[in-house]
Design an enzyme around this catalytic site. Structure first.
Site, PDB file in Angstrom:
ATOM      1  N   PHE A   4     -20.696 -38.494  10.034  1.00  0.00           N
ATOM      2  CA  PHE A   4     -19.621 -39.323  10.592  1.00  0.00           C
ATOM      3  C   PHE A   4     -19.255 -38.853  12.016  1.00  0.00           C
ATOM      4  O   PHE A   4     -19.450 -39.589  12.992  1.00  0.00           O
ATOM      5  CB  PHE A   4     -18.427 -39.276   9.622  1.00  0.00           C
ATOM      6  CG  PHE A   4     -17.116 -39.605  10.251  1.00  0.00           C
ATOM      7  CD1 PHE A   4     -16.925 -40.803  10.944  1.00  0.00           C
ATOM      8  CD2 PHE A   4     -16.048 -38.720  10.152  1.00  0.00           C
ATOM      9  CE1 PHE A   4     -15.698 -41.104  11.532  1.00  0.00           C
ATOM     10  CE2 PHE A   4     -14.829 -39.020  10.723  1.00  0.00           C
ATOM     11  CZ  PHE A   4     -14.654 -40.208  11.422  1.00  0.00           C
ATOM     12  N   ASP A   8     -30.415 -33.105  10.750  1.00  0.00           N
ATOM     13  CA  ASP A   8     -29.560 -33.514   9.637  1.00  0.00           C
ATOM     14  C   ASP A   8     -30.395 -33.511   8.354  1.00  0.00           C
ATOM     15  O   ASP A   8     -31.573 -33.865   8.390  1.00  0.00           O
ATOM     16  CB  ASP A   8     -29.005 -34.932   9.890  1.00  0.00           C
ATOM     17  CG  ASP A   8     -27.688 -35.167   9.187  1.00  0.00           C
ATOM     18  OD1 ASP A   8     -26.677 -35.377   9.876  1.00  0.00           O
ATOM     19  OD2 ASP A   8     -27.661 -35.140   7.931  1.00  0.00           O
ATOM     20  N   TYR A  19     -14.438 -23.988   0.163  1.00  0.00           N
ATOM     21  CA  TYR A  19     -14.737 -24.619   1.463  1.00  0.00           C
ATOM     22  C   TYR A  19     -13.977 -23.890   2.576  1.00  0.00           C
ATOM     23  O   TYR A  19     -14.551 -23.553   3.619  1.00  0.00           O
ATOM     24  CB  TYR A  19     -14.350 -26.098   1.406  1.00  0.00           C
ATOM     25  CG  TYR A  19     -14.577 -26.864   2.689  1.00  0.00           C
ATOM     26  CD1 TYR A  19     -15.858 -27.043   3.203  1.00  0.00           C
ATOM     27  CD2 TYR A  19     -13.498 -27.421   3.384  1.00  0.00           C
ATOM     28  CE1 TYR A  19     -16.060 -27.749   4.375  1.00  0.00           C
ATOM     29  CE2 TYR A  19     -13.692 -28.140   4.553  1.00  0.00           C
ATOM     30  CZ  TYR A  19     -14.970 -28.289   5.040  1.00  0.00           C
ATOM     31  OH  TYR A  19     -15.164 -29.001   6.209  1.00  0.00           O
TER      32      TYR A  19
END
Ligand code: UDP
Length: 328
Positions: A11, A31, A150
């Site tokens: 994004f 990616d 995270y």
């Protein structure tokens, strides 16, 4: 310049790719297409400045190395992201977010190129301060609660980047992003705005998790991306960390109502207990408000897009692309 963007099909990465191409730079995208997509790159896939798109993992040193020909700067955005992603595959995400960053930093060191490392407001954890500055304390739950893995990984990434700067002389800049949103973001991994807008457009119930009093600040990706470039291109900003976000606050219940109004939807707003949404023992952050004084003073960072503009842009994108947001 030629820039490597890890996570360039994601994004934020795809918006950064587009922005750098527009500035006349060349871009190499690395990616693994786990949460990134070909569709994100489609608008400029034929652009002559898009040198290469490499499908591979940032954890693989050879792959990262193979992207480095002629590269002058690295934007390290690749990461496992989204609360659903982290909770669904915690160990793999932790590995990607730790080893990936170390591998990319090691590559930056070997080639002597500056690197921007994308971090997150999540690292502040449960600190509810009214304006989190870069020096604010981290208030985290147990490391055995998967949600915090995270934040743990991203905080260690920051420490690694900092030490690669101090001990190896790598030119590093760290950014902590506060709820960056906008077109191309998927609701599939948990992010609230594309989920709410997708639900509203589909006439499905809008799912507010918890009691909805939790507060966030949402910043349009188009306000963020130019700041990333300015920070990496200006060597005077290197060696430290910058918060980037918008200070307009909203509770999640109010956000749901705003989305209903903006889209003219007839969707009801429903409350879903955290346990049902994320599983047992989930801890959320009650407030997450950025203090971006440092970025404002150093690079004149001032987000301009309002929440209403963000909702409109996301709605337009979802309608245009016909993206399906999974029902909760
Ligand atoms: N959220 C929600 N409904 C959803 C998705 C998320 O109420 O369908 C809530 C989520 O629990 C959190 C807030 O919206 O309190 C922001 O969630 P997001 O995952 O977008 O960002 P973060 O939690 O990282 O701030």
């Amino acid at each position: 310049m030629r820039c490597l963007i890890t996570g360039g099909a994601g994004f934020i990465g795809s918006h950064l790719t587009e922005h750098l191409l527009g500035l006349g730079h060349e871009v190499v995208v690395l990616d693994d297409f786990s949460t990134g997509s070909e569709r994100n790159l489609a608008p400029f896939s034929g652009h002559p400045g898009l040198v290469r798109v490499v499908r591979g993992s940032v954890c693989d040193r050879e792959t990262v190395e193979s992207c480095m020909t002629g590269v002058d700067a690295i934007y390290h955005l690749a990461a496992a992201v989204g609360v659903f992603t982290i909770l669904g595959n915690t160990l793999d995400c932790l590995r990607t977010n730790l080893h990936g960053t170390e591998t990319v930093l090691e590559t930056a060191r070997a080639h002597g190129v500056p690197i921007l490392v994308a971090s997150t407001s999540e690292i502040y954890g449960k600190n509810t301060a009214d304006g989190l500055s870069e020096e604010a304390d981290r208030v985290l739950g147990s490391p055995l609660k998967n949600r915090w893995s995270y934040a743990e990984a991203k905080a260690l990434d920051e420490t690694l980047a900092h030490l690669y700067g101090v001990e190896y002389g790598v030119s590093t800049v760290i950014v902590r992003l506060f709820n960056t949103v906008g077109p191309r973001q998927s609701g599939q991994y948990g992010m609230v705005i594309p989920r709410f807008v997708g639900q509203a457009l589909a006439g499905e119930p809008i799912t507010v998790f918890g009691d909805g009093t939790q507060v966030r600040c949402f910043c349009h990706v188009h306000d963020i991306v130019p700041a990333l470039v300015t920070l990496l291109e200006d060597a005077d900003t290197h060696g430290t960390v910058y918060n980037l976000g918008n200070s307009e606050q909203i509770s999640i219940t109010a956000l749901a109502q705003r989305v209903v109004e903006a889209t003219g939807s007839s969707s009801p707003v429903v409350k879903v207990p955290y346990e049902q949404a994320y599983g047992p023992g989930f801890e959320d952050m009650q407030r997450r408000i950025p203090d971006c004084t440092r970025a404002r003073e150093r690079i004149g960072f001032r987000p301009r897009r309002t929440l209403d503009e963000i909702i409109a842009a996301v709605a337009e994108d979802l309608e245009r692309q016909g993206r399906e947001i999974p029902a909760s």
